[in-house]
Design an enzyme around this catalytic site. Structure first.
Site, PDB file in Angstrom:
ATOM      1  N   SER A 113       1.781  -0.295   5.975  1.00 39.20           N
ATOM      2  CA  SER A 113       2.648  -1.400   5.554  1.00 39.20           C
ATOM      3  C   SER A 113       3.693  -1.872   6.551  1.00 39.20           C
ATOM      4  O   SER A 113       4.379  -2.858   6.282  1.00 39.20           O
ATOM      5  CB  SER A 113       3.349  -1.040   4.252  1.00 39.20           C
TER       6      SER A 113
ATOM      7  N   SER B 116       2.642  -3.770   2.755  1.00 40.40           N
ATOM      8  CA  SER B 116       3.516  -4.208   1.688  1.00 40.40           C
ATOM      9  C   SER B 116       4.844  -4.775   2.184  1.00 40.40           C
ATOM     10  O   SER B 116       5.531  -5.460   1.439  1.00 40.40           O
ATOM     11  CB  SER B 116       3.805  -3.042   0.741  1.00 40.40           C
TER      12      SER B 116
ATOM     13  N   LYS C  71      13.808  -3.983   3.443  1.00 38.52           N
ATOM     14  CA  LYS C  71      12.786  -4.070   2.388  1.00 38.52           C
ATOM     15  C   LYS C  71      13.426  -3.686   1.051  1.00 38.52           C
ATOM     16  O   LYS C  71      14.306  -2.794   1.015  1.00 38.52           O
ATOM     17  CB  LYS C  71      11.652  -3.106   2.762  1.00 38.52           C
TER      18      LYS C  71
HETATM   19  N1  GLN Z   1      -2.056  -1.084   1.762  1.00 39.02           N
HETATM   20  C1  GLN Z   1      -1.730   0.287   1.542  1.00 39.02           C
HETATM   21  C2  GLN Z   1      -1.655   0.577   0.075  1.00 39.02           C
HETATM   22  O1  GLN Z   1      -1.712  -0.351  -0.699  1.00 39.02           O
HETATM   23  C3  GLN Z   1      -0.477   0.658   2.264  1.00 39.02           C
HETATM   24  C4  GLN Z   1       0.759   0.502   1.485  1.00 39.02           C
HETATM   25  C5  GLN Z   1       1.956   0.994   2.237  1.00 39.02           C
HETATM   26  O2  GLN Z   1       1.867   1.414   3.383  1.00 39.02           O
HETATM   27  N2  GLN Z   1       3.082   0.981   1.563  1.00 39.02           N
HETATM   28  O3  GLN Z   1      -1.539   1.711  -0.302  1.00 39.02           O
END
Ligand code: GLN
Length: 485
Positions: free
Chosen positions: A176, A152, A75
């Site tokens: 994510s 994400s 990532k």
């Molecule tokens: N969807 C969650 C957020 O926007 C999780 C993001 C993540 O785990 N990086 O905070």
């Protein structure tokens, strides 16, 4: 195709010299070059270095470790020395930030000879649930390119599901890893907070961020988790608990395992296909010898609200370092230092990052700290205690990963709250710091993958991996199947 092999399959072939790491790496590169324009999973390519590493590994000829010579995607928040890493944000992309050091996770993988070939797309600074907030544009789902890959870590999930590599790395702050794994029909694990090192991974919310792998099956996931776990002197929140040999604990046996089904995770609004797939998975686990027990986690309903107070608070503090002076986007013509900060941050950050900085700054301000931040911390403890109690009665808890399959690109475009609600089943675990994984458990009528979430008590990775592996072997003896692109 070599790029569609699992880690263990590729390892066997590398060991017997049936294939070389250069061939394997080249196959992944060719795959990226031929299909990634459809997906947009990749944001920086690292091919020359990858091929040079593969060549060196082939020449050394020792394939003792299962990850030696295996190509992967990281990532775009994992720092790697000399490789652009930008959190898919204009704040770092405009100057193509190149870190002078590497994350502990990529270092550990490097030490056993795994090969990083590219950086994968992410929501900007990992804030989102669809990879739509990326400065590089959305990543599409290989099962249906009109749909999101999730977020994400959408690039890591979509890229792996499309066989652009043999595994990938993600981060899970509020879902994510689990959600994009579920949407893309692969597996991913969020470990216990403190199991893997966060050093060298760009932070979003430091008390919630975890580092974890995506893989094509659970055996691979177990190999990866073992390779990246353990105490890191550079991250004071890592634990010195010994790291089990997770792979050796995958016995396929579910006897005497108590499986909790929390009623709060099977509520109105779930797509019927999702509910059915998860119940079918529960039956598979029961037939393997597990005992199903209905449980209740009544404070689950507060998890999202708690998360969306605590997370922005930590975001507002972590994002303070991006001032346009030490690194990142720069501006000219500012009239004062404050003006400079304002311009650099206004131009460098996208709307979701700004929204969280504003919410977090507000919730942490002197007048509101007690009402929001302190209150949320208390609820966090209540949620954690509730899980502790539940795990006195059951060994694992299962639920859907998401209430529905991957949604169309743009579906939540003007509705940030709807996007936050995507995390409805994914944030309670974060509050409690417990491990949870996603394993594919079915397809909807329109052929989109459905994810099963398996949660365990803190440091219970071996139990959830064992259950997921037993399930996967029984339900999908020939593998779950892949997206056809
Ligand atoms: N969807 C969650 C957020 O926007 C999780 C993001 C993540 O785990 N990086 O905070």
């Amino acid at each position: 195709m070599l790029n569609s092999l699992t880690i263990t399959q590729a390892h066997d072939k590398l060991k017997t010299k049936e294939i070389s790491s250069v061939e394997l790496t080249q196959a992944c590169i060719d795959r990226i070059e031929s299909i990634d324009t459809k997906l947009n999973a990749i944001v920086h390519k690292n091919y020359d270095k990858a091929l040079a590493n593969a060549k060196r590994i082939d020449e050394a000829g020792a394939f003792e470790h299962p990850l030696t010579g295996i190509p992967y995607l990281a990532k775009d928040v994992f720092c790697e020395e000399g490789v652009p890493t930008t959190a898919s944000s204009n704040m770092l992309r405009n100057k193509d930030y190149v870190p002078p050091f590497s994350s502990t996770t990529t270092e550990r993988l490097n030490a056993v000879g795994a090969i990083s070939i590219a950086k994968a797309n992410t929501d900007e600074f990992t804030m989102g649930a669809s990879t739509e907030t990326s400065a590089f544009g959305v990543t599409r789902n290989p099962w249906d390119t009109s749909r999101v890959a999730g977020g994400s870590s959408g690039g890591s999930a979509a890229g792996l599901a499309a066989d652009e590599a043999l595994f990938s790395l993600g981060t899970d702050t509020g879902g994510s890893i689990r959600q994009p794994a579920g949407f893309c029909g692969i597996s991913g694990i969020r470990p216990t907070y403190g199991r893997t090192s966060r050093y060298g991974v760009m932070s979003m919310a430091s008390s919630l961020d975890t580092i974890g792998p995506f893989a094509k099956n659970i055996e691979d996931l177990a190999i990866l988790l073992e390779a990246i776990s353990g105490k890191d002197p550079k991250d004071g929140t890592t634990s010195s608990r010994p790291v089990p040999n997770y792979r050796s604990l995958l016995t396929g046996d579910m006897k005497n395992m108590k499986i909790g089904l929390p009623k709060e995770y099977f509520v109105e609004g779930i797509q019927p296909a999702v509910e059915k797939a998860v119940h079918d998975a529960a039956t598979v686990l029961q037939n393997l010898g597990g005992e199903l027990i209905e449980i209740s986690l009544p404070h689950t309903k507060y998890a999202i609200a708690t998360y969306y107070v605590l997370c922005p608070c930590e975001v507002s503090s972590n994002m303070a370092r991006y001032d346009g002076i030490r690194y990142g986007h720069t501006v000219s013509g500012a009239e004062s230092l404050l003006d400079y900060y304002e311009q650099a941050r206004s131009e460098g950050f996208g709307p979701e990052v700004k929204r969280r900085i504003m919410i977090g700054t507000y919730a942490l301000s002197a007048g509101y700290y007690d009402a929001y931040y302190r209150q949320a911390q208390k609820v966090r403890t209540v949620i954690k205690n509730e899980f502790d109690e539940a795990f006195k009665k059951v060994d694992i808890i299962i639920s859907p990963v998401s209430p529905h399959v991957a949604f169309p690109v743009g579906a939540h475009q003007n509705d940030p709250l709807a996007m936050y609600l995507e995390d409805v089943f994914l944030t309670a675990q974060v509050m409690a710091g417990i491990p949870a994984l996603s394993v594919p458990c079915g397809l909807s009528a329109d052929k989109l993958p459905i994810g099963l979430q398996i949660m365990g008590p803190q440091w219970g990775e071996e139990t959830i991996l064992k259950a997921a592996h037993a399930y996967e072997k029984a339900a999908w003896p020939d593998g779950f199947g892949r997206a056809v692109l």
